[in-house]
Design an enzyme around this catalytic site. Structure first.
Site, PDB file in Angstrom:
ATOM      1  N   LYS A 133       0.936  -1.128   0.061  1.00  0.00           N
ATOM      2  CA  LYS A 133      -0.025  -0.065   0.049  1.00  0.00           C
ATOM      3  C   LYS A 133       0.766   1.263   0.017  1.00  0.00           C
ATOM      4  CE  LYS A 133      -4.065   2.035   0.218  1.00  0.00           C
ATOM      5  NZ  LYS A 133      -3.622   2.904  -0.942  1.00  0.00           N
ATOM      6  N   LYS A 146       5.546   1.960  -2.932  1.00  0.00           N
ATOM      7  CA  LYS A 146       5.334   3.503  -3.411  1.00  0.00           C
ATOM      8  C   LYS A 146       5.604   3.535  -4.938  1.00  0.00           C
ATOM      9  CE  LYS A 146       4.791   7.836  -2.328  1.00  0.00           C
ATOM     10  NZ  LYS A 146       3.969   8.220  -1.292  1.00  0.00           N
ATOM     11  N   GLN A 193       7.260   3.844   3.877  1.00  0.00           N
ATOM     12  CA  GLN A 193       5.608   3.317   4.094  1.00  0.00           C
ATOM     13  C   GLN A 193       5.565   2.352   4.792  1.00  0.00           C
ATOM     14  OE1 GLN A 193       3.824   5.522   1.730  1.00  0.00           O
ATOM     15  NE2 GLN A 193       2.234   5.020   2.968  1.00  0.00           N
ATOM     16  N   LYS A 208       5.252   3.414   8.522  1.00  0.00           N
ATOM     17  CA  LYS A 208       4.255   4.494   8.747  1.00  0.00           C
ATOM     18  C   LYS A 208       2.945   3.455   8.533  1.00  0.00           C
ATOM     19  CE  LYS A 208       3.950   7.733   5.638  1.00  0.00           C
ATOM     20  NZ  LYS A 208       3.545   8.755   4.627  1.00  0.00           N
ATOM     21  N   GLY A 259      -2.888   8.420  -4.167  1.00  0.00           N
ATOM     22  CA  GLY A 259      -2.292   9.558  -4.483  1.00  0.00           C
ATOM     23  C   GLY A 259      -0.977  10.049  -3.823  1.00  0.00           C
ATOM     24  N   ASP A 260      -0.456  10.712  -4.436  1.00  0.00           N
ATOM     25  CA  ASP A 260       0.799  11.500  -3.677  1.00  0.00           C
ATOM     26  C   ASP A 260       0.998  12.767  -4.502  1.00  0.00           C
ATOM     27  OD1 ASP A 260       3.125  11.042  -1.483  1.00  0.00           O
ATOM     28  OD2 ASP A 260       4.195  11.603  -3.160  1.00  0.00           O
TER      29      ASP A 260
HETATM   30  P1  NDP Z   1       0.246  17.807  -4.237  1.00  0.00           P
HETATM   31  O1  NDP Z   1       0.762  17.526  -5.263  1.00  0.00           O
HETATM   32  O2  NDP Z   1      -1.353  18.120  -3.866  1.00  0.00           O
HETATM   33  O3  NDP Z   1       1.018  19.150  -3.662  1.00  0.00           O
HETATM   34  C1  NDP Z   1       2.356  19.190  -3.459  1.00  0.00           C
HETATM   35  C2  NDP Z   1       2.671  20.898  -3.226  1.00  0.00           C
HETATM   36  O4  NDP Z   1       4.003  20.727  -2.701  1.00  0.00           O
HETATM   37  C3  NDP Z   1       2.758  21.703  -3.937  1.00  0.00           C
HETATM   38  O5  NDP Z   1       2.034  23.140  -3.338  1.00  0.00           O
HETATM   39  C4  NDP Z   1       3.877  21.960  -4.811  1.00  0.00           C
HETATM   40  O6  NDP Z   1       4.149  23.061  -5.493  1.00  0.00           O
HETATM   41  C5  NDP Z   1       5.007  21.687  -3.638  1.00  0.00           C
HETATM   42  N1  NDP Z   1       6.157  21.147  -4.172  1.00  0.00           N
HETATM   43  C6  NDP Z   1       6.287  20.059  -4.646  1.00  0.00           C
HETATM   44  N2  NDP Z   1       7.385  19.632  -5.127  1.00  0.00           N
HETATM   45  C7  NDP Z   1       8.149  20.657  -4.657  1.00  0.00           C
HETATM   46  C8  NDP Z   1       9.723  20.960  -4.534  1.00  0.00           C
HETATM   47  N3  NDP Z   1      10.378  20.322  -5.183  1.00  0.00           N
HETATM   48  N4  NDP Z   1       9.771  22.271  -3.996  1.00  0.00           N
HETATM   49  C9  NDP Z   1       9.104  22.940  -3.387  1.00  0.00           C
HETATM   50  N5  NDP Z   1       7.678  22.686  -3.535  1.00  0.00           N
HETATM   51  C10 NDP Z   1       7.202  21.496  -3.901  1.00  0.00           C
HETATM   52  O7  NDP Z   1       0.939  16.832  -3.229  1.00  0.00           O
HETATM   53  P2  NDP Z   1       0.517  16.548  -1.687  1.00  0.00           P
HETATM   54  O8  NDP Z   1       0.080  17.410  -0.857  1.00  0.00           O
HETATM   55  O9  NDP Z   1      -0.186  15.068  -1.724  1.00  0.00           O
HETATM   56  O10 NDP Z   1       2.010  15.930  -0.980  1.00  0.00           O
HETATM   57  C11 NDP Z   1       2.861  16.817  -0.161  1.00  0.00           C
HETATM   58  C12 NDP Z   1       3.931  15.976   0.579  1.00  0.00           C
HETATM   59  O11 NDP Z   1       2.782  15.319   1.293  1.00  0.00           O
HETATM   60  C13 NDP Z   1       4.470  15.054   0.056  1.00  0.00           C
HETATM   61  O12 NDP Z   1       5.716  14.835   0.300  1.00  0.00           O
HETATM   62  C14 NDP Z   1       3.850  13.598   0.165  1.00  0.00           C
HETATM   63  O13 NDP Z   1       4.737  12.376  -0.088  1.00  0.00           O
HETATM   64  C15 NDP Z   1       3.306  13.718   1.307  1.00  0.00           C
HETATM   65  N6  NDP Z   1       2.207  13.119   1.955  1.00  0.00           N
HETATM   66  C16 NDP Z   1       1.064  12.740   1.071  1.00  0.00           C
HETATM   67  C17 NDP Z   1      -0.180  12.368   1.425  1.00  0.00           C
HETATM   68  C18 NDP Z   1      -1.414  12.437   0.952  1.00  0.00           C
HETATM   69  O14 NDP Z   1      -2.273  11.729   1.213  1.00  0.00           O
HETATM   70  N7  NDP Z   1      -1.457  13.126  -0.348  1.00  0.00           N
HETATM   71  C19 NDP Z   1      -0.131  11.426   2.435  1.00  0.00           C
HETATM   72  C20 NDP Z   1       1.475  11.417   3.402  1.00  0.00           C
HETATM   73  C21 NDP Z   1       2.286  12.414   2.859  1.00  0.00           C
HETATM   74  P3  NDP Z   1       4.285  22.918  -7.076  1.00  0.00           P
HETATM   75  O15 NDP Z   1       2.777  23.291  -7.403  1.00  0.00           O
HETATM   76  O16 NDP Z   1       4.977  24.347  -7.304  1.00  0.00           O
HETATM   77  O17 NDP Z   1       5.014  21.793  -7.585  1.00  0.00           O
HETATM   78  O1  2IT Z   2       2.731   9.010   1.562  1.00  0.00           O
HETATM   79  C1  2IT Z   2       1.616   8.550   1.781  1.00  0.00           C
HETATM   80  O2  2IT Z   2       1.340   7.836   2.988  1.00  0.00           O
HETATM   81  C2  2IT Z   2       0.793   8.688   0.564  1.00  0.00           C
HETATM   82  N1  2IT Z   2       1.000   9.227  -0.282  1.00  0.00           N
HETATM   83  C3  2IT Z   2      -0.814   8.041   1.141  1.00  0.00           C
HETATM   84  C4  2IT Z   2      -0.625   6.842   0.364  1.00  0.00           C
HETATM   85  C5  2IT Z   2      -1.883   5.967   0.533  1.00  0.00           C
HETATM   86  O3  2IT Z   2      -1.772   4.664   0.229  1.00  0.00           O
HETATM   87  O4  2IT Z   2      -3.187   6.635   0.789  1.00  0.00           O
END
Ligand code: NDP
Ligand code: 2IT
Length: 453
Positions: free
Chosen positions: A95, A131, A116, A119, A170-171
């Site tokens: 997952k 992943k 992961q 986590k 998603g991520d």
């Molecule tokens: P999104 O794609 O929705 O948003 C990503 C955000 O981070 C955007 O604002 C983006 O800006 C910015 N960003 C991405 N790459 C860079 C970079 N190299 N430098 C600066 N800013 C950057 O992603 P998420 O919100 O889903 O994910 C954000 C983080 O959270 C990641 O590390 C992800 O692995 C983690 N995460 C996500 C989960 C989820 O459920 N979605 C769960 C757990 C962790 P820009 O538009 O300019 O690229």
């Molecule tokens: O980093 C993370 O935990 C995620 N992007 C969510 C993974 C998931 O299976 O919901």
């Protein structure tokens, strides 16, 4: 970067990982953080060495890399690389999310897949670690191009996943639109409607509160820490990096809990709004128009925009009580940590995966700033994906309130587990130690019970 570990056995293992996986700095960073923090458990858990658990756990069970060819709007063939790292299935089906970003490579996906494992173990739900992703950049692509990519990606990925085998989500760069296109293609090929992906839209098996879950969960985790210290979010100033899924819903929950969020960012710069972020404006910019955070000034002209991400005028130089890095790996460095400390910040909690550099973590911990690692603090997203899987298997949906209450309960359990584990090994308030040891012991128990595989 110095990857030495004091404990000779763990140090040897770290050196082996580096020899076996050349040129994978993010993977080394994640493994080093993990191995160096489990030292307090080594004496009381001789089975980790006797059963070669650690040698096995740093080796992915399987990694798949494949060509993703698709046709752009000009009729030209584009080629990207697709990946799925199936790291560990000891406690449940693989997952983990799918990252679509031009920076994606094997090292980044291996660090994410590795973290992961622990986590998912901490969530208390039966999920292994994985992943995937691609160096495809959805930014600036038409819906048609995103669809063409997602369909081609799934034309290979479908043979490696399944609702009881591996369930992606998603991520960065992968939201409900991308999951929808991937789900449609999987269903078309396999001729089966199943919970093979999470983060789906509500109309075809998505779970209420999954969209909010990572950001909400992060705030629930921080709230547990604040409560332990007889404190709360009320009246706190919060700085959040990123403006994607995690950042938006962390802003929403922190605000609901009485804090004022004053800054958000993207990879170009950040906005500062001393009156507190107008989240409706951010949602419209990011979720509807797919715009840039700079566009916030069109809604709130009194806000300030600075084009600096983590440099000397970066977002972490804004005074705050709580900092929540929610963008990407290594976005909060030593200089940023020093700026936060100088301004009186008390808590850094990771919404993103590995956003804080190792020297910044060490500095925060030495300076008694509570540091909450992503594998515990951002586990609410995958936990709610686990709840989406439950609902799909039962062919039933829970209400928003039911899912949110379960999420809150899980985050509280994670906090208590991490906190008690850290204290039990003599490292009170070191949540890195607590998260890694607590996450590891469940997986290790399952691996040993299942024999040499
Ligand atoms: P999104 O794609 O929705 O948003 C990503 C955000 O981070 C955007 O604002 C983006 O800006 C910015 N960003 C991405 N790459 C860079 C970079 N190299 N430098 C600066 N800013 C950057 O992603 P998420 O919100 O889903 O994910 C954000 C983080 O959270 C990641 O590390 C992800 O692995 C983690 N995460 C996500 C989960 C989820 O459920 N979605 C769960 C757990 C962790 P820009 O538009 O300019 O690229
Ligand atoms: O980093 C993370 O935990 C995620 N992007 C969510 C993974 C998931 O299976 O919901």
């Amino acid at each position: 970067m110095d990857y030495t570990i004091n404990h000779p056995y763990l140090n040897g293992l770290m050196q082996d990982v580096m020899k076996k996986n050349p040129n994978e700095p993010e993977f080394f960073q994640a493994v080093h953080e993990f191995l160096s923090s489990i030292e307090p458990a080594m004496a009381t858990h001789p089975e980790l060495i006797e059963k070669q658990v650690l040698e096995r756990i740093v080796e992915p069970e399987r990694q798949v890399m494949f060509r993703v060819a698709w046709v752009d709007d000009n009729g030209k063939i584009q080629v990207n690389r697709g990946y799925r790292i199936q790291f560990n299935s000891a406690i449940g089906p693989y997952k983990g999310g799918i990252r679509l970003h031009p920076s994606v490579n094997l090292s980044i996906l291996k660090f994410l897949g590795f973290e992961q494992i622990f986590k998912n173990s901490l969530t208390t739900l039966p999920m292994g670690g994985a992943k995937g992703g691609s160096d495809f950049d959805p930014k600036g692509k038409s819906d048609n191009e995103v669809q063409a990519f997602c369909q081609s990606f799934m034309r290979e990925l479908y043979r490696h996943i399944g609702p009881d085998c591996d369930v992606p989500a998603g991520d960065i760069g992968t939201g409900a639109r991308e999951i929808g296109f991937m789900f449609g293609q999987y269903k078309k090929i396999v001729n089966e409607f199943s919970g093979v992906l999470t983060g789906k839209k509500l109309s075809f098996g998505g779970s209420l509160a999954r969209t909010e879950a990572t950001g909400y969960g992060l705030c629930y985790f921080v709230d547990c820490l604040l409560a332990k210290k007889q404190d709360s979010f009320a009246g706190k100033t919060v700085v959040i990096s990123g403006s994607g899924n995690v950042a938006i819903y962390a802003t929403e929950k922190a605000t609901q809990l009485g804090a004022k969020v004053v800054a958000l960012s993207d990879s170009n710069g950040y906005i500062y709004d001393e009156n507190g972020i107008n989240l409706d404006a951010v949602k419209e910019i990011k979720e509807v128009k797919r715009g840039r955070i700079k566009d916030y000034l069109n809604y709130v002209p009194t806000a300030k925009y600075t084009e600096d991400v983590n440099g000397s005028k970066g977002i972490w130089t804004i005074p705050c009580d709580i900092a929540l890095p929610c963008a990407t790996q290594n976005e909060l460095n030593l200089e940023s940590a020093k700026a936060l400390a100088a301004n009186g910040c008390k808590i850094v909690a990771e919404g993103a995966n590995m956003p804080t550099t190792p020297d910044a973590i060490a500095f925060l911990q030495e300076n008694k700033i509570y540091f909450c690692p992503g594998k515990a603090a951002n586990a609410g997203g995958v936990a709610t994906s686990g709840l989406e899987m439950c609902q799909n298997s039962a062919r039933y949906s829970w209400t928003f309130e039911e899912v949110d209450a379960k999420l809150k309960g899980i985050m509280t359990d994670i906090f208590n587990n991490v906190d008690t584990t850290a204290t039990a090994v003599g490292c009170e308030d070191n949540f890195v130690v607590g998260a890694n040891i607590a996450g590891l012991l469940k997986v290790s128990d399952a691996m040993i019970a299942q024999g040499c595989i």
